[in-house]
Design a protein around this motif. Structure first.
Motif, PDB file in Angstrom:
ATOM      1  N   ARG A 160       0.991  -1.319   0.053  1.00 42.53           N
ATOM      2  CA  ARG A 160       0.379  -0.154  -0.320  1.00 42.53           C
ATOM      3  C   ARG A 160       0.773   0.922   0.224  1.00 42.53           C
ATOM      4  O   ARG A 160       0.592   2.204  -1.023  1.00 42.53           O
ATOM      5  CB  ARG A 160      -0.787  -0.165   1.183  1.00 42.53           C
ATOM      6  N   THR A 161       1.753   1.106   0.738  1.00 42.15           N
ATOM      7  CA  THR A 161       2.664   2.178   0.806  1.00 42.15           C
ATOM      8  C   THR A 161       3.174   2.891  -0.390  1.00 42.15           C
ATOM      9  O   THR A 161       3.237   3.902  -0.917  1.00 42.15           O
ATOM     10  CB  THR A 161       4.013   2.196   2.001  1.00 42.15           C
ATOM     11  N   LEU A 162       3.539   1.657  -1.039  1.00 45.17           N
ATOM     12  CA  LEU A 162       4.356   1.302  -2.508  1.00 45.17           C
ATOM     13  C   LEU A 162       3.551   2.041  -3.601  1.00 45.17           C
ATOM     14  O   LEU A 162       4.029   3.124  -4.464  1.00 45.17           O
ATOM     15  CB  LEU A 162       4.965   0.289  -3.268  1.00 45.17           C
ATOM     16  N   GLU A 163       2.424   1.913  -3.392  1.00 44.19           N
ATOM     17  CA  GLU A 163       1.515   2.487  -4.419  1.00 44.19           C
ATOM     18  C   GLU A 163       0.971   3.852  -4.101  1.00 44.19           C
ATOM     19  O   GLU A 163       0.627   4.502  -5.426  1.00 44.19           O
ATOM     20  CB  GLU A 163      -0.252   1.951  -4.389  1.00 44.19           C
ATOM     21  N   ARG A 164       0.851   4.225  -3.108  1.00 42.59           N
ATOM     22  CA  ARG A 164       0.806   6.076  -2.783  1.00 42.59           C
ATOM     23  C   ARG A 164       1.742   5.791  -3.551  1.00 42.59           C
ATOM     24  O   ARG A 164       1.754   7.719  -4.038  1.00 42.59           O
ATOM     25  CB  ARG A 164       0.887   5.833  -1.331  1.00 42.59           C
ATOM     26  N   ARG A 165       3.207   5.642  -3.521  1.00 42.22           N
ATOM     27  CA  ARG A 165       4.554   6.548  -3.437  1.00 42.22           C
ATOM     28  C   ARG A 165       4.613   6.516  -4.973  1.00 42.22           C
ATOM     29  O   ARG A 165       5.025   7.826  -5.994  1.00 42.22           O
ATOM     30  CB  ARG A 165       6.054   6.193  -3.037  1.00 42.22           C
ATOM     31  N   ILE A 166       4.096   5.968  -5.781  1.00 50.97           N
ATOM     32  CA  ILE A 166       4.320   5.790  -7.503  1.00 50.97           C
ATOM     33  C   ILE A 166       3.425   6.380  -7.796  1.00 50.97           C
ATOM     34  O   ILE A 166       3.051   6.910  -9.185  1.00 50.97           O
ATOM     35  CB  ILE A 166       4.059   4.286  -7.993  1.00 50.97           C
ATOM     36  N   ARG A 167       2.071   6.482  -6.872  1.00 54.31           N
ATOM     37  CA  ARG A 167       1.384   7.382  -7.601  1.00 54.31           C
ATOM     38  C   ARG A 167       1.644   9.011  -7.775  1.00 54.31           C
ATOM     39  O   ARG A 167       1.477   9.395  -8.558  1.00 54.31           O
ATOM     40  CB  ARG A 167      -0.292   7.227  -6.568  1.00 54.31           C
ATOM     41  N   ALA A 168       2.053   9.418  -6.848  1.00 53.21           N
ATOM     42  CA  ALA A 168       2.480  10.565  -6.109  1.00 53.21           C
ATOM     43  C   ALA A 168       3.851  10.697  -7.416  1.00 53.21           C
ATOM     44  O   ALA A 168       3.831  11.342  -7.996  1.00 53.21           O
ATOM     45  CB  ALA A 168       2.931  10.893  -4.725  1.00 53.21           C
ATOM     46  N   TRP A 169       4.951   9.641  -7.650  1.00 52.84           N
ATOM     47  CA  TRP A 169       5.456   9.990  -8.420  1.00 52.84           C
ATOM     48  C   TRP A 169       4.698  10.427 -10.154  1.00 52.84           C
ATOM     49  O   TRP A 169       5.695  10.932 -10.891  1.00 52.84           O
ATOM     50  CB  TRP A 169       6.251   8.830  -8.650  1.00 52.84           C
ATOM     51  N   ARG A 170       3.720   9.841 -10.123  1.00 50.22           N
ATOM     52  CA  ARG A 170       3.710   9.914 -11.520  1.00 50.22           C
ATOM     53  C   ARG A 170       2.642  11.031 -11.604  1.00 50.22           C
ATOM     54  O   ARG A 170       2.409  11.562 -12.952  1.00 50.22           O
ATOM     55  CB  ARG A 170       1.837   8.809 -11.820  1.00 50.22           C
TER      56      ARG A 170
END
Length: 428
Positions: free
Chosen positions: A30-40
């Motif tokens: 879940r942390t990874l999903e949030r960070r990738i979404r923010a990076w995109r």
């Protein structure tokens, strides 16, 4: 990884990280999903923008087809392979749905669209459909051009400008794609509340769909009334919603159309018939005289021919040649109900072929001539359940005409002078 393959899914990156670093805790997803979404959001590629439109009453009507396989509807216990033609007025939300038995075709579109326009009482100035790619499938260039011209003529008849979506761009028809889901959800709820997905006949199921759509339209009643007032008036009559072709009845008292074999009365052998091909039926004409209506059949996906057979069309000839039943190409389709087929299997297993065929043909003739198809089927089903052969003598006696039951008709003749009152005008 995100820079090298911008479209990669988050779960793929997550699994690759676990593969490279087995010591990572699986709970980081879940942390990874949030960070990738923010990076995109900062570094990702540009996305396609949906432009919301202002819609005017009376301007746009939308058509599309939607599959109904997931609803598992049956008619008389037989699964119904069908889809819905769905029409919607963009501004008011007026909807109309029509059960389609075949694939997406011009005939299905023309019938469903005209039903919708006459149901609402007017026509919008623009009609939008998908690219008709399903209707164009397997057609040559000339046939595709003819289909396009017919669609344009249909819209012109109602004063509508025809438009189509770009192929593969689903959101261009979003005004009806999303309502597909809402309509099917309403149908699913209604089926659950009904307690059964089986209907006595196709007409009952179509009435059920009409009721579901009517309830949805009632919620938008005021807006529909407002839009109806600005719709274009309808023409004096509908235009054609069928395809027309000519067939010749062969010596087998049949014709083949669109890889489907149809039987007709033998008196038509050698005649050329004009056929109007609808989505669910065929209307047969000789000259300008309407002869009959046949249920439309469909060929199979594996290329095998379909059969629409009525035993009453050939039973008189079959009585003279009962052994023809044994190897008849459409034998299974000849039997009007399942108990007839089951009893024939038992006759063949227990009796010589000639006697079995003669008994079976006599049963079919009895069903036709004595108008007892359903009652006889019940008796044959009881014989199958009891593992016995039918008692032909008992059946002949049961379904033979009873002379004692015939009415005694007495005609009393009046004097011819009685008719003089018609000339004089005097009371008798």
């Amino acid at each position: 990884m995100l820079q090298a393959a911008p479209g990669v899914r988050v779960v793929a990156i997550f699994e690759e990280m676990l593969r490279r670093h087995p010591d990572l805790d699986a709970g980081i997803r879940r942390t990874l999903e949030r960070r990738i979404r923010a990076w995109r959001a900062i570094h990702g590629p540009e996305q396609e923008v949906i432009f919301r439109q202002v819609h005017e009453p009376g301007r746009l009507g939308l058509s599309d087809f939607t599959e109904m396989k997931d609803e598992e509807v049956t008619v008389a216990g037989v699964p119904l392979d069908h889809r819905l033609y769905h029409f919607r007025l963009m501004w008011s939300g007026f909807e109309h749905a029509h059960v389609i038995l075949g694939g997406e075709s011009y005939v299905a579109l023309a019938e469903g669209l005209q039903n919708a326009l006459w149901a609402v009482g007017g026509a919008p100035t623009e009609h939008r459909s998908d690219s008709l790619s399903a209707a164009f499938r397997n057609l040559d260039a000339d046939a595709r051009q003819d289909l396009t011209l017919r669609y344009d003529a249909l819209c012109e008849h109602y004063g509508m400008t025809p438009t189509r979506n770009n192929r593969g761009v689903a959101h261009e028809n979003g005004g009806i794609e999303s309502p597909h889901g809402h309509l099917k959800a309403a149908i699913k709820d209604a089926l659950l509340m009904r307690g059964s997905r089986d209907f006595d006949d196709l007409a009952s199921y179509r009435h059920f769909i009409d009721e579901v759509v009517s309830r949805k339209n009632r919620r938008n009643g005021p807006r529909i009334d407002a839009e109806r007032a600005v719709l274009q008036p309808l023409p004096g009559a509908r235009t054609s919603d069928y395809e027309e072709t000519i067939v010749t009845v062969t010596s087998s008292s049949s014709f083949t159309l669109r890889k489907v074999f149809y039987t007709v009365p033998s008196r038509l052998i050698g005649h050329r018939l004009r056929v109007r091909l609808y989505d669910d039926r065929l209307d047969l004409f000789i000259g300008g005289t309407h002869l009959m209506t046949l249920q439309r059949g469909r060929s199979f996906n594996n290329g095998a021919h379909g059969h629409v057979v009525d035993y009453r069309h050939v039973i008189h000839s079959l009585r003279r040649k009962p052994m023809a039943l044994l190897k008849l190409v459409y034998r299974d389709q000849l039997f009007p109900r399942e108990p007839y087929r089951q009893i024939f299997d038992r006759l063949i297993a227990a009796l010589p072929e000639r006697i079995a065929c003669r008994h079976m043909v006599e049963l079919l003739a009895m069903a036709h001539e004595r108008a007892c198809e359903a009652e006889l089927a019940d008796l044959l089903a009881a014989d199958v359940a009891a593992d016995r052969l039918p008692d032909m003598d008992a059946l002949r006696t049961r379904f033979a005409p009873d002379p004692a039951a015939l009415p005694d008709v007495v005609v009393e003749l009046v004097p011819l002078t009685t008719y003089d009152v018609l000339l004089t005008g005097e009371a008798a």
